[in-house]
Motif scaffolding. Structure first.
Motif, PDB file in Angstrom:
ATOM      1  N   ALA A 125      -9.456   1.825   4.353  1.00 42.24           N
ATOM      2  CA  ALA A 125      -8.143   2.405   4.058  1.00 42.24           C
ATOM      3  C   ALA A 125      -7.322   1.485   3.156  1.00 42.24           C
ATOM      4  O   ALA A 125      -6.698   1.939   2.187  1.00 42.24           O
ATOM      5  CB  ALA A 125      -7.395   2.674   5.355  1.00 42.24           C
ATOM      6  N   PHE A 126      -7.306   0.190   3.441  1.00 42.03           N
ATOM      7  CA  PHE A 126      -6.544  -0.745   2.614  1.00 42.03           C
ATOM      8  C   PHE A 126      -7.170  -0.936   1.238  1.00 42.03           C
ATOM      9  O   PHE A 126      -6.463  -1.120   0.252  1.00 42.03           O
ATOM     10  CB  PHE A 126      -6.389  -2.092   3.335  1.00 42.03           C
ATOM     11  CG  PHE A 126      -5.201  -2.139   4.254  1.00 42.03           C
ATOM     12  CD1 PHE A 126      -4.034  -2.774   3.866  1.00 42.03           C
ATOM     13  CD2 PHE A 126      -5.229  -1.523   5.498  1.00 42.03           C
ATOM     14  CE1 PHE A 126      -2.919  -2.813   4.702  1.00 42.03           C
ATOM     15  CE2 PHE A 126      -4.129  -1.548   6.349  1.00 42.03           C
ATOM     16  CZ  PHE A 126      -2.962  -2.191   5.949  1.00 42.03           C
ATOM     17  N   VAL A 148       0.836  -1.201   0.000  1.00 36.42           N
ATOM     18  CA  VAL A 148       0.000   0.000   0.000  1.00 36.42           C
ATOM     19  C   VAL A 148       0.874   1.256   0.000  1.00 36.42           C
ATOM     20  O   VAL A 148       0.621   2.212  -0.753  1.00 36.42           O
ATOM     21  CB  VAL A 148      -0.947   0.022   1.224  1.00 36.42           C
ATOM     22  CG1 VAL A 148      -1.706   1.348   1.285  1.00 36.42           C
ATOM     23  CG2 VAL A 148      -1.932  -1.136   1.165  1.00 36.42           C
ATOM     24  N   LEU A 149       1.912   1.266   0.832  1.00 39.22           N
ATOM     25  CA  LEU A 149       2.801   2.427   0.900  1.00 39.22           C
ATOM     26  C   LEU A 149       3.533   2.649  -0.424  1.00 39.22           C
ATOM     27  O   LEU A 149       3.684   3.789  -0.881  1.00 39.22           O
ATOM     28  CB  LEU A 149       3.814   2.258   2.036  1.00 39.22           C
ATOM     29  CG  LEU A 149       3.243   2.194   3.463  1.00 39.22           C
ATOM     30  CD1 LEU A 149       4.371   2.086   4.480  1.00 39.22           C
ATOM     31  CD2 LEU A 149       2.384   3.405   3.772  1.00 39.22           C
ATOM     32  N   LEU A 150       3.984   1.572  -1.054  1.00 32.91           N
ATOM     33  CA  LEU A 150       4.694   1.689  -2.325  1.00 32.91           C
ATOM     34  C   LEU A 150       3.777   2.186  -3.444  1.00 32.91           C
ATOM     35  O   LEU A 150       4.205   2.948  -4.325  1.00 32.91           O
ATOM     36  CB  LEU A 150       5.307   0.338  -2.715  1.00 32.91           C
ATOM     37  CG  LEU A 150       6.479  -0.146  -1.855  1.00 32.91           C
ATOM     38  CD1 LEU A 150       6.909  -1.550  -2.251  1.00 32.91           C
ATOM     39  CD2 LEU A 150       7.659   0.820  -1.964  1.00 32.91           C
ATOM     40  N   LEU A 151       2.521   1.757  -3.394  1.00 32.92           N
ATOM     41  CA  LEU A 151       1.550   2.208  -4.399  1.00 32.92           C
ATOM     42  C   LEU A 151       1.176   3.679  -4.220  1.00 32.92           C
ATOM     43  O   LEU A 151       0.652   4.314  -5.140  1.00 32.92           O
ATOM     44  CB  LEU A 151       0.281   1.340  -4.342  1.00 32.92           C
ATOM     45  CG  LEU A 151       0.412  -0.102  -4.828  1.00 32.92           C
ATOM     46  CD1 LEU A 151      -0.866  -0.881  -4.552  1.00 32.92           C
ATOM     47  CD2 LEU A 151       0.743  -0.131  -6.323  1.00 32.92           C
ATOM     48  N   ASN A 152       1.430   4.192  -3.023  1.00 28.13           N
ATOM     49  CA  ASN A 152       1.091   5.587  -2.718  1.00 28.13           C
ATOM     50  C   ASN A 152       2.319   6.334  -2.195  1.00 28.13           C
ATOM     51  O   ASN A 152       2.232   7.131  -1.259  1.00 28.13           O
ATOM     52  CB  ASN A 152      -0.038   5.629  -1.682  1.00 28.13           C
ATOM     53  CG  ASN A 152      -1.299   4.932  -2.155  1.00 28.13           C
ATOM     54  OD1 ASN A 152      -2.149   5.509  -2.786  1.00 28.13           O
ATOM     55  ND2 ASN A 152      -1.407   3.642  -1.841  1.00 28.13           N
ATOM     56  N   VAL A 168      -1.125   4.093   6.651  1.00 26.70           N
ATOM     57  CA  VAL A 168      -2.159   3.766   5.661  1.00 26.70           C
ATOM     58  C   VAL A 168      -3.450   4.539   5.957  1.00 26.70           C
ATOM     59  O   VAL A 168      -4.082   5.091   5.053  1.00 26.70           O
ATOM     60  CB  VAL A 168      -2.426   2.247   5.624  1.00 26.70           C
ATOM     61  CG1 VAL A 168      -3.655   1.929   4.761  1.00 26.70           C
ATOM     62  CG2 VAL A 168      -1.215   1.501   5.088  1.00 26.70           C
ATOM     63  N   LEU A 169      -3.826   4.620   7.233  1.00 25.06           N
ATOM     64  CA  LEU A 169      -5.039   5.353   7.621  1.00 25.06           C
ATOM     65  C   LEU A 169      -4.916   6.845   7.299  1.00 25.06           C
ATOM     66  O   LEU A 169      -5.876   7.462   6.807  1.00 25.06           O
ATOM     67  CB  LEU A 169      -5.297   5.187   9.122  1.00 25.06           C
ATOM     68  CG  LEU A 169      -5.685   3.793   9.607  1.00 25.06           C
ATOM     69  CD1 LEU A 169      -5.673   3.740  11.128  1.00 25.06           C
ATOM     70  CD2 LEU A 169      -7.065   3.406   9.086  1.00 25.06           C
ATOM     71  N   GLY A 214      -6.349   0.094  -4.229  1.00 26.66           N
ATOM     72  CA  GLY A 214      -7.077   0.398  -5.449  1.00 26.66           C
ATOM     73  C   GLY A 214      -7.939  -0.736  -5.951  1.00 26.66           C
ATOM     74  O   GLY A 214      -8.250  -0.843  -7.130  1.00 26.66           O
ATOM     75  N   SER A 215      -8.315  -1.631  -5.050  1.00 27.12           N
ATOM     76  CA  SER A 215      -9.171  -2.765  -5.433  1.00 27.12           C
ATOM     77  C   SER A 215      -9.879  -3.279  -4.194  1.00 27.12           C
ATOM     78  O   SER A 215      -9.693  -2.772  -3.099  1.00 27.12           O
ATOM     79  CB  SER A 215      -8.328  -3.887  -6.061  1.00 27.12           C
ATOM     80  OG  SER A 215      -7.444  -4.405  -5.096  1.00 27.12           O
TER      81      SER A 215
END
Length: 459
Positions: free
Chosen positions: A342-343, A228-232, A321-322, A348-349
């Motif tokens: 949040a996840f 999640v962090l890498l995607l954002n 993430v939150l 994104g899915s």
């Protein structure tokens, strides 16, 4: 019911007022200074010990040091890391995460001292099992039976009404219902049967299950959060900045109309941090006492890694993430639903909610097992081995009923009994701090002498 809820909130505010917050963090600061920032300088050694077998013959204990840490982590890595972080950020804003970090940093020194004293003052019970923890080091080290009994009594209270049952069961129920649409009654039955099957086997079976589940689920959740962090990636600097800024200036996150004060932010972060990593609470040393080891310092170092893994790593990932996804500020979301959303947004899915739900259910399940053992040891201390069977029966009944209680009431009740449990333990740690410092110096002086001797031999 509303009057009762208000009474609990009043008691909670009193218990978790400035005196306890100062005692918790102050104990950690005092130990940190006295140990020379051991949680920083000796963390690599502690991690090395965690994954290496202890040398020497005749090590006493019921399970390996790794298994004892997994048992402790099974009790700490739970709803506090997923639901608890969401609850803290909801109440205190992103700044609560900063105060979780502060509590965790100084809590590592506290956890070290707890693990050290647990092994130094442990005993063998009538069943041949190791018994240790605050009730023993308070009685045998400080010579204060009253405080020792108070700790054991509050420990049973936390197992029954705090971290051990209601909070975990309710979180599992919510997650199963929200994500998999499993009926509450079915969750209650399945969970109760599984808990009964494992806990009947005592510490060895609990440790076996914890050693299998905890490392796998911790790695699984860390990897999912990292994705999640890498995607954002571009949102991370702003999220970290907001966490630090709102720790000292809540208006930066909430705005002036919210009425959130810095004390409220600190309280949310520290109280939820303690709920998650249990440093100062006195629970983890009960598991540490069961470790097969000849060195109380070595076990203290291994115990210290539990707070690092729980709060510095896992709680931080959840909190970021939150904050990054903005779900913390959505008034329609709370608890597991907030983290699920949040996840989902972060990935994104729709798979994010399954990651959270699976992680939450396994973490919460192992926490129930770990706290069953903690409460059992407190019961054995107060009533002898004859009290263990009635305790286990009551515990299983409470697990069965936990799915039918309200979330806010559960967290408030958990906070109260957690705070009451911490007080005698912290008094014990402060009273025995000289023992901690002495044993630490003796151990590392011995290592230094051994290293010099080996170097001279090789030369």
């Amino acid at each position: 019911m509303e009057n009762f809820a208000q009474l609990l909130r009043t008691i909670d505010s009193f218990v978790w007022g400035p005196p306890l917050l100062i005692l918790l963090v102050g104990t950690g600061i005092y130990l940190t200074v006295g140990l020379g920032l051991l949680q920083m300088t000796k963390l690599p050694l502690a991690i090395k010990y965690l994954f290496s077998k202890e040398h020497g013959e005749g090590a006493e204990g019921d399970v390996s040091s790794f298994a004892s840490l997994c048992t402790a982590l099974s009790a700490t890595i739970g709803t506090g890391n997923i639901v608890g972080v969401a609850t803290a950020v909801k109440a205190g804003g992103p700044g609560a995460i900063f105060w979780m970090w502060v509590a965790a940093f100084f809590g590592m020194a506290t956890k070290y001292a707890e693990g050290l004293l647990a092994v130094k003052y442990r005993v063998v019970d009538e069943n041949g099992q190791m018994s240790g923890g605050p009730m023993y080091y308070i009685e045998r080290g400080l010579g204060n039976k009253f405080l020792a009994k108070m700790f054991a009594l509050f420990g049973i209270g936390v197992a029954f009404f705090g971290i051990g049952t209601f909070a975990q069961v309710n979180a599992i129920k919510d997650a199963a219902q929200l994500t998999f649409h499993i009926p509450v009654e079915a969750t209650a039955v399945i969970l109760t049967v599984l808990v009964a099957l494992v806990t009947v086997g005592g510490i060895k079976r609990i440790a076996q299950v914890a050693s299998a589940i905890v490392p796998f689920m911790a790695i699984f959740f860390i990897l999912a959060s990292t994705v999640v962090l890498l995607l954002n990636l571009s949102s991370i600097p702003a999220a970290v900045s907001l966490v630090i800024q709102s720790a000292f200036n809540p208006e930066a996150a909430f705005g002036g109309a919210a009425g959130v004060t810095m004390i409220m932010v600190m309280r949310s972060g520290i109280a939820r941090g303690v709920f998650s990593n249990e440093s100062g609470l006195g629970s983890a040393p009960i598991a540490a006492a069961a470790a097969k080891t000849n060195s109380c310092v070595r076990q203290g170092l291994i115990a210290m890694t539990g707070t690092f893994i729980d709060s510095i790593v896992i709680c931080t990932l959840t909190g970021l993430v939150l904050v990054m996804t903005g779900t913390w500020n959505d008034p329609s979301l709370a608890g597991a639903a907030m983290t699920n959303t949040a996840f989902n947004i972060g990935m994104g899915s729709g798979i994010g909610q399954y990651v959270v739900t699976v992680g939450l259910m396994f973490f919460a399940f192992t926490t129930i097992l770990g706290w069953n053992y903690y409460g059992e040891r407190c019961t054995e201390y107060l009533f002898g081995i004859k009290g263990i069977k009635p305790y286990k029966l009551i515990y299983i009944v409470l697990v069965a009923s936990g799915s039918f209680l309200h979330l806010n009431l559960i967290w408030t009740l958990a906070d109260i009994v957690n705070g009451l449990m911490a007080i005698p333990n912290l008094i014990g740690l402060l009273g025995l701090s000289k023992v901690v410092f002495s044993e630490t110096r003796k151990f590392f002086n011995g290592l230094s002498v051994a290293a010099k001797a080996e170097k001279a031999f090789q030369a």
